[in-house]
Design an enzyme around this catalytic site. Structure first.
Site, short mmCIF file in Angstrom:
data_model
loop_
_atom_site.label_atom_id
_atom_site.label_comp_id
_atom_site.label_asym_id
_atom_site.label_seq_id
_atom_site.Cartn_x
_atom_site.Cartn_y
_atom_site.Cartn_z
N PHE A 247 0.85 -1.19 0.00
CA PHE A 247 0.00 0.00 0.00
C PHE A 247 0.89 1.24 0.00
CE2 PHE A 247 -4.50 1.10 0.65
CZ PHE A 247 -5.08 -0.07 0.23
N HIS B 233 -8.52 11.33 -2.11
CA HIS B 233 -7.99 10.05 -2.58
C HIS B 233 -7.67 10.19 -4.07
CE1 HIS B 233 -7.68 5.81 -3.51
NE2 HIS B 233 -7.71 5.54 -2.22
N LEU C 81 -14.80 5.11 -4.88
CA LEU C 81 -13.43 4.72 -4.64
C LEU C 81 -12.95 3.57 -5.52
CD1 LEU C 81 -11.08 5.30 -2.69
CD2 LEU C 81 -12.00 3.53 -1.21
#
Lengths: 594, 237, 120
Positions: free
Chosen positions: A133, A256, A266
């Site tokens: 990540f 984001h 998302l």
């Protein structure tokens, strides 16, 4: 009016007040933080959870990628590395004492989820699987990306949320589903309950409690393009402000990098964690320019700014306001096994098959780093610094402890919500062992709430809720988004005042009591207007760029002047500021490069 | 862009005299608009009294299940223009008591769910400082089970539920099997107990409506078949 | 929240019997078909059939076929009707008719089968 007999039904000024409910612990919000606290406290005490949606509808369930913990199931990892990444990711604004707690307890919290029954994906040895990540690295940033995000396919939030609901059912936690909290009952520096509106049947209910915990979540809905649910309107923050308590670091809002174009929905960072590329209109992997080392796996603030810069400078796809995330080279098997939900979302919302085509994406309003100031045990701070409000706790996105500082790393939010939810639960137990009696409810406990509802139900102006909200969202996205400057923020301050005036002049179409979503949206808009000003004023005041707060007129970080947390109050419409220092223990601020 | 006519089933309990009725709205629908986007436009711009549940708008929270042109689906996942129809009829999920407009009571869903003890039962204390191990093959058995979002589409579509309001419903069976199939769960009997009942599994006549109705592509009928086998095995073996 | 504890009233055994009887019926039916259309030499006529049906083995087989077919069909109907008929008097009426059919068909069918004689 008086509220003494729990069973009395009053009717005050035409708004019915139903039962007074009594519970040791009343938790507002049934997301990860709220339900994790409920699981903890219900081992010993009577716990009620109030939620404006059915518990499994909470937005924690939309989290996709993972929950961070240095389990080292896949490769070498240490909590010290995780701590360094979190501190650096926060642009050194995170408090390092609480970050240390976060990363040290992370493995415990994740394994507990597994013990509760969460269906994590597994490694070949049967351990919890971990993936890459953004911003999570080896060896204090010197090594490459590290496999640290524990995941359940790409539905990690879903599996954790449902698991917590299931454990709450096992522990016989009492749920009040579809109740919208209106106001806090605070008397003599002690929280004694909350007042809420029964969405299904109508009516004001009083919840008399020894302790109250907020896990009310974020407020992505103040932005036009957002990954957040329609329910994410930051209601807890509005209530706290109305109770005269401060909010911390509200100017830090995370965008984001990868939201589906126009929808904002998302596309998990897992897409980049699994190897997805970002491509601009010229077909370039443009992250080379901005983060030559970590590329797409740089932290979110940096990637979002990079995408926005490409778009602003005309290098979006066909010059439009989007770029591509390209997963094609991962192959069909990997996409369907590791990222099935992303495949489904891209197909259902954009009609793009990501096996054969790249997905159009743009940055999307995502997460609020700021919130209700709490200490390490989740106690809400009356002065924002040291003095706790007795019996009042907060955890998760609505709170600011602060572990995320100026920018949150992916997968640290599920971790923070559950970990500090758990800590809230533990500290509630300690508090209740020593404070066994209910304090009296003040006679006017429900008056403020009743006034709010009454005003809206009898409103007779000429403004529509939907229009004011849309104006708010467009203005906030345009002038208080990824890039900010003094002129736009100054304009926005004035415009927000006007919106508040318009809000005072609304008219509801629906005046009924049963499932009145018109009323609910009006109450939510009231909350959003309440704290939006703090976001803008905070951003206006902070004359530097740090993490997610990026001022084009002050592009550099200014540690001399601004290495401090913002605290803001709103009294009678006037905003006042105070600041408090950042706790620095292991890592001194350095220039932040990826 | 196309102008669509929305026929929406309305009901307000505060206005019993009017009862259930159909109301029409016309809307300019741009490409990419979902049915939820359309409902929002109607509510926010035309008629604020229209009530429906919604939250995540990305098909994971399960709030906005409703009957769209006769088919149960999530409003947020249904592209309005791909319905290929000038008229879009929207009704609340069938089989549940209607609270208001498109909002139905969740009580039957919750009741069915509670009956199967929807949580992992595990008497062996977990290892300290370690997870319980589960092989990827064992984990794969949960695929198609754990993804349920409790939207209620399946049970609403089930003729056995229409006939028997105490029928637990396919969503409850799917949840039960999610635990029975989990290698870590140690008390299948506890989940199965309530299912071995005339309002339970045996009322399923394998009609497959639940499979067709599930917006997440899950297969409750298969789970039911597996559960029936488990119960019979338990009795015979 | 408390879950409802239901009394275990079964349903498993009838379900299992319904499956087993279904399989049994399919097998017997197949045997009949094969016997008639594959194994039988010559013309299919009353004489040929009645010769076979008069044997004790075929009598037993056919009686079992009759009883199991009645159980399978009528019990299936019974269960489906449970879903759709809720009025007390209607239930009693229809279930009485089903029971009557079961009894009458079993008695007459069995008697016919037992007394059947080749050439008689």
């Amino acid at each position: 009016m008086t509220i003494k007999d729990p069973e009395t039904i009053h009717d005050v000024e035409g708004v019915p007040v139903h039962n007074v409910h009594r519970h040791d612990v009343v938790i507002i919000g049934a997301g990860l933080a709220g339900m994790r606290a409920a699981v903890e406290a219900s081992d010993e005490f009577d716990v009620a959870v109030i939620s404006k949606v059915f518990p499994t509808r909470s937005h924690s369930g939309a989290a996709q990628g993972g929950i961070a913990a240095s389990l080292a199931n896949e490769e070498e990892d240490h909590w010290e590395w995780h701590m360094f990444d979190t501190v650096k990711g926060s642009d050194y604004l995170g408090d390092q004492d609480v970050i240390e707690t976060l990363v040290k307890e992370a493995p415990v919290v994740v394994r507990e989820f597994e013990h509760f029954g969460a269906p994590f994906s597994r490694t070949s040895e049967g351990r919890i699987a971990q993936r890459l990540f953004g911003g999570h690295t080896k060896d204090f940033g010197r090594g490459g990306p590290v496999l640290r995000a524990c995941y359940g396919v790409d539905r990690t939030g879903h599996v954790l949320l449902h698991t917590l609901y299931e454990v709450c059912v096992r522990n016989q936690v009492r749920f009040y589903s579809e109740f919208h909290a209106l106001s806090l009952i605070i008397e003599d520096g002690e929280c004694r309950g909350v007042v809420a509106w029964d969405i299904v049947n109508g009516g004001v209910h009083v919840f008399h409690a020894k302790t109250v915990m907020f896990g009310t979540g974020g407020y992505g809905k103040v932005f036009k393009i957002t990954s957040n649910a329609l329910a994410n309107t930051g209601d807890g923050l509005g209530m706290v402000l109305r109770a005269g308590l401060p909010l911390e670091d509200m100017e830090f809002v995370q965008f984001h990098p990868t939201g589906l174009y126009l929808q904002g929905i998302l596309v998990s960072e897992a897409a980049r964690g699994e190897g997805g590329h970002l491509i601009n209109g010229k077909g370039e992997r443009f992250m080379e320019k901005y983060a030559p080392d970590k590329m797409e796996l740089a932290p979110r603030d940096l990637v979002s700014r990079s995408i926005q810069t490409e778009i602003n400078e005309g290098r979006g796809i066909n010059g439009e306001a989007y770029v591509y995330i390209d997963l094609r080279h991962l192959g069909k098997e990997k996409i369907m096994h590791q990222l099935p939900q992303i495949h489904e979302l891209a197909w259902k919302f954009l009609h793009v098959d990501c096996v054969t085509d790249p997905i159009p994406i743009q940055p999307t309003g995502h997460y609020s780093m700021g919130g209700i100031p709490t200490d390490i045990d989740g106690r809400v701070l009356l002065d924002g610094k040291q003095i706790p409000v007795k019996g009042f706790y907060a955890g998760g996105e609505c709170a600011c402890v602060s572990v995320h500082g100026a920018n949150r790393l992916g997968t640290n939010s599920l971790l923070e919500a559950s970990l500090f939810g758990r800590r809230c639960g533990k500290s509630i137990i300690r508090y209740l062992r020593e404070n066994r009696e209910f304090s009296d409810l003040p006679a006017d406990a429900a008056v403020e709430a009743i006034k709010m509802v009454k005003r809206l139900l009898s409103s007779d102006g000429d403004e529509k809720i939907g229009k004011i909200r849309e104006d708010l969202q467009v203005m906030m996205t345009g002038k208080c988004g990824i890039f900010r400057n003094e002129k736009q923020l100054g304009d926005l301050k004035k415009e927000l005042r006007k919106l508040e005036e318009r809000y005072a002049n609304v008219r509801l179409d629906d005046k009924s009591e049963t499932f009145n979503t018109d009323l609910l949206e009006a109450l939510e808009l009231g909350n959003m207007l309440e704290f939006s000003e703090l976001i803008v004023e905070g951003a206006y005041a902070r004359k530097e760029s740090r993490g997610a707060h990026s001022r084009t007129d002050f592009p550099d970080r200014d540690d001399g002047e601004w290495l401090k947390h913002t605290l803001a109050w709103k009294k009678d419409g006037k905003i006042s500021f105070d600041y408090k220092p950042v706790t620095i223990t292991r890592f001194q601020p350095k220039e932040r490069k990826y | 862009m196309a102008i669509l006519k929305f026929k929406i089933n309305r009901y307000n309990p505060d206005d019993e005299r009017r009862g259930h009725y159909e109301q029409e709205y016309e809307l300019d629908v741009p490409k990419g608009y979902t049915v939820l986007d359309c409902l929002n436009d109607i509510k926010w711009k035309i008629d604020g009294t229209l009530s429906y549940r919604r939250s995540c708008r990305s098909g994971i929270c399960g709030s906005c299940a409703m009957t769209i042109n006769g088919v149960n689906n999530l409003a947020c996942e249904t592209q309005a223009l791909s319905l290929k129809s000038d008229t879009v009829t929207i009704e609340p999920l069938r089989g549940y008591p209607v609270v208001k407009d498109l909002v139905v009571s969740l009580d039957p869903i919750v009741r069915g769910l509670m009956a199967v003890r929807p949580y992992m039962i595990n008497k062996t204390p977990p290892p300290t400082d370690q997870e319980r191990f589960q092989s990827p093959e064992e984990r794969d058995k949960l695929e198609g089970l754990y993804e349920c979002i409790l939207c209620g589409s399946c049970t609403s579509a089930c003729p056995s539920f229409w006939a028997d309001k105490e029928y637990l419903g396919p969503h409850a069976f799917l949840k039960a099997y999610r635990f029975v199939a989990d290698s870590r769960d140690e008390d299948a009997r506890a989940h199965l107990e309530a299912l071995d009942d005339k309002h339970g599994l045996w009322r399923c006549h394998t009609i497959f409506n639940c499979v067709e109705a599930c917006p997440k592509g899950l297969n409750p009928t298969k789970a039911i078949a597996e559960l029936k086998k488990e119960i019979v095995k338990g009795k015979v073996g | 929240m408390k879950y409802k504890q239901t009394v275990t009233s079964g349903g498993a055994l009838p379900w299992l019997l319904q499956r087993i009887s279904g399989v049994y019926l399919a097998v017997i039916l197949l045997i009949h078909v094969i016997n008639l259309h594959v194994l039988l030499d010559g013309e299919v006529n009353f004489a040929a059939i009645s010769e076979r049906v008069a044997t004790p083995m075929w009598k037993t087989l056919n009686i079992s076929f009759l009883i199991i077919a009645l159980f399978h069909g009528l019990y299936g109907l019974w269960v489906v009707l449970e879903d759709y008929i809720h009025k007390g008097w209607m239930r009693i009426l229809i279930y009485s008719v089903i029971a009557a059919i079961a009894v009458v068909f079993t008695i007459f069918g069995t008697l016919t089968m037992i007394t059947f004689q080749h050439g008689g």
